[in-house]
Enzyme design. Structure first.
Site, mmCIF file in Angstrom:
data_model
loop_
_atom_site.group_PDB
_atom_site.id
_atom_site.type_symbol
_atom_site.label_atom_id
_atom_site.label_comp_id
_atom_site.label_asym_id
_atom_site.label_seq_id
_atom_site.Cartn_x
_atom_site.Cartn_y
_atom_site.Cartn_z
ATOM 1 N N HIS A 43 25.590 0.279 23.330
ATOM 2 C CA HIS A 43 26.907 0.882 23.451
ATOM 3 C C HIS A 43 27.783 0.046 24.383
ATOM 4 O O HIS A 43 27.550 -0.024 25.585
ATOM 5 C CB HIS A 43 26.883 2.327 23.952
ATOM 6 N N GLY A 44 28.782 -0.584 23.775
ATOM 7 C CA GLY A 44 29.750 -1.359 24.535
ATOM 8 C C GLY A 44 29.313 -2.763 24.889
ATOM 9 O O GLY A 44 30.077 -3.517 25.513
ATOM 10 N N GLU A 59 21.459 6.463 12.867
ATOM 11 C CA GLU A 59 21.988 7.285 13.954
ATOM 12 C C GLU A 59 22.608 8.538 13.362
ATOM 13 O O GLU A 59 23.301 8.468 12.339
ATOM 14 C CB GLU A 59 23.056 6.514 14.745
ATOM 15 N N THR A 89 34.402 7.135 19.524
ATOM 16 C CA THR A 89 33.031 6.644 19.411
ATOM 17 C C THR A 89 32.165 7.520 20.295
ATOM 18 O O THR A 89 32.686 8.348 21.052
ATOM 19 C CB THR A 89 32.928 5.161 19.832
ATOM 20 N N THR A 90 30.856 7.389 20.207
ATOM 21 C CA THR A 90 29.964 8.234 20.998
ATOM 22 C C THR A 90 30.255 8.047 22.485
ATOM 23 O O THR A 90 30.241 6.933 22.994
ATOM 24 C CB THR A 90 28.494 7.894 20.695
ATOM 25 N N GLU A 116 17.098 5.313 23.715
ATOM 26 C CA GLU A 116 18.083 4.237 23.718
ATOM 27 C C GLU A 116 19.013 4.501 24.885
ATOM 28 O O GLU A 116 19.712 5.522 24.917
ATOM 29 C CB GLU A 116 18.875 4.165 22.416
ATOM 30 N N ASN A 130 24.773 -3.012 14.199
ATOM 31 C CA ASN A 130 25.417 -1.796 13.707
ATOM 32 C C ASN A 130 26.600 -2.204 12.824
ATOM 33 O O ASN A 130 27.513 -2.895 13.288
ATOM 34 C CB ASN A 130 25.894 -0.943 14.887
ATOM 35 N N ASP A 163 28.682 -0.088 11.177
ATOM 36 C CA ASP A 163 29.624 1.021 10.969
ATOM 37 C C ASP A 163 31.049 0.533 10.728
ATOM 38 O O ASP A 163 31.770 1.064 9.873
ATOM 39 C CB ASP A 163 29.635 1.955 12.181
ATOM 40 N N HIS A 164 31.489 -0.460 11.515
ATOM 41 C CA HIS A 164 32.903 -0.815 11.480
ATOM 42 C C HIS A 164 33.265 -1.712 10.310
ATOM 43 O O HIS A 164 34.462 -1.945 10.068
ATOM 44 C CB HIS A 164 33.328 -1.385 12.826
ATOM 45 N N ARG A 175 33.479 9.535 8.634
ATOM 46 C CA ARG A 175 34.673 8.725 8.871
ATOM 47 C C ARG A 175 34.474 7.256 8.499
ATOM 48 O O ARG A 175 35.461 6.539 8.278
ATOM 49 C CB ARG A 175 35.119 8.822 10.328
ATOM 50 N N HIS A 176 33.235 6.778 8.491
ATOM 51 C CA HIS A 176 33.010 5.385 8.082
ATOM 52 C C HIS A 176 31.828 5.285 7.119
ATOM 53 O O HIS A 176 32.020 5.181 5.915
ATOM 54 C CB HIS A 176 32.896 4.439 9.270
ATOM 55 N N ARG A 195 28.094 9.952 10.363
ATOM 56 C CA ARG A 195 28.735 11.012 11.130
ATOM 57 C C ARG A 195 28.992 12.221 10.246
ATOM 58 O O ARG A 195 29.146 12.112 9.031
ATOM 59 C CB ARG A 195 30.046 10.516 11.748
ATOM 60 N N HIS A 248 25.563 4.802 11.587
ATOM 61 C CA HIS A 248 25.744 6.161 12.090
ATOM 62 C C HIS A 248 26.416 6.977 10.991
ATOM 63 O O HIS A 248 27.596 6.777 10.698
ATOM 64 C CB HIS A 248 26.601 6.134 13.356
ATOM 65 N N GLY A 289 27.274 -3.325 17.719
ATOM 66 C CA GLY A 289 28.083 -3.304 16.519
ATOM 67 C C GLY A 289 29.496 -3.794 16.706
ATOM 68 O O GLY A 289 29.892 -4.823 16.164
#
Length: 238
Positions: free
Chosen positions: A190-191, A70, A100-101, A151, A7, A9-10, A49-50, A45, A43, A212
């Protein structure tokens, strides 16, 4: 062999912090693929935002593995997906104020909407995944709405400590087995980081891990190529 979806995104988060053009997530996706990523996840959004629409459109043309988009389960996002036609769409819950989600989709509550959206995405030739908590009722609902994948949201496991962590891992294991029994393909994410992913990898039964933040965080210190290679080695060695 399990696959690694990276991922990016960041990378876009850093770019948007200055409102400039770098670092470019499109370039990051190419580096990640060369380093062993089996797929690229972004993702888009609702608040942008990103990741931006421009990123998604260019990635559709440049990603050599597969693109996993996503997105929230909204009419706007479904329309974008049907224009872009990524290999995969992962429907996720989305709140404007969250960092985050924060959890999985309530598939059972929104089954009618999701059934219509999944049917539309399938007609466009897009494989659909639903981001869900490791909860049997949500898994059953995911099968009923004819999702291809689930997922599993691993956030609670990643945040837990001690016996609670063991209990959360057991929930993930049960969800993997239940999902497979229901005819669903299973991803997870996630995480997850370089340490806490090891017990999850040992469970088996997961097709792809979407990771990610921990990869991009490590990349700040050691470079993106090395950060992806190290995670790919962990996942592929599972």
């Amino acid at each position: 062999m399990a696959k690694l979806g990276v991922n990016i995104d960041h990378v876009a988060t850093i770019r948007q912090a200055r409102g400039g053009i770098e670092p470019d997530p499109v370039a990051a996706a190419s580096v990640a693929e060369l380093a062993g990523a089996d797929g690229i996840t972004v993702h888009l959004r609702e608040d942008r935002r990103h990741i931006q629409d421009r990123d998604v459109m260019i990635l559709r043309s440049t990603v050599q593995t597969h693109l996993n988009l996503e997105m929230a389960a909204t009419a706007e996002m479904v329309a974008i997906a049907m224009k872009v036609v990524p290999e995969y769409v992962t429907l996720v819950p989305e709140k404007r104020q969250e960092l985050t989600t924060e959890g999985g989709l309530d598939v059972a509550q929104h089954s009618q909407l999701l059934t219509r959206q999944i049917e539309s995405l399938h007609q466009a030739g897009i494989t659909v995944s639903l981001f869900v908590d490791p909860d049997l009722e949500q898994l059953k609902a995911s099968a009923r709405v004819k999702s291809d994948y689930i997922e599993i949201h691993t956030g609670s496991y990643c945040e837990a400590t001690g016996q609670a962590k063991t209990a959360e891992l057991a929930k993930i294991e049960a969800a993997i087995k239940a999902g497979r029994k229901l005819g669903l393909r299973v991803n997870a994410g996630h995480g997850l980081n370089y340490r806490n992913i090891r017990p999850v990898l040992a469970l088996g039964g997961v097709d792809e891990y979407n990771i990610g933040h921990s990869i991009i965080s490590r990349a700040v210190l050691v470079g993106l190529d090395r950060a992806v290679r190290e995670m790919a080695d962990l996942v592929h060695g599972s």
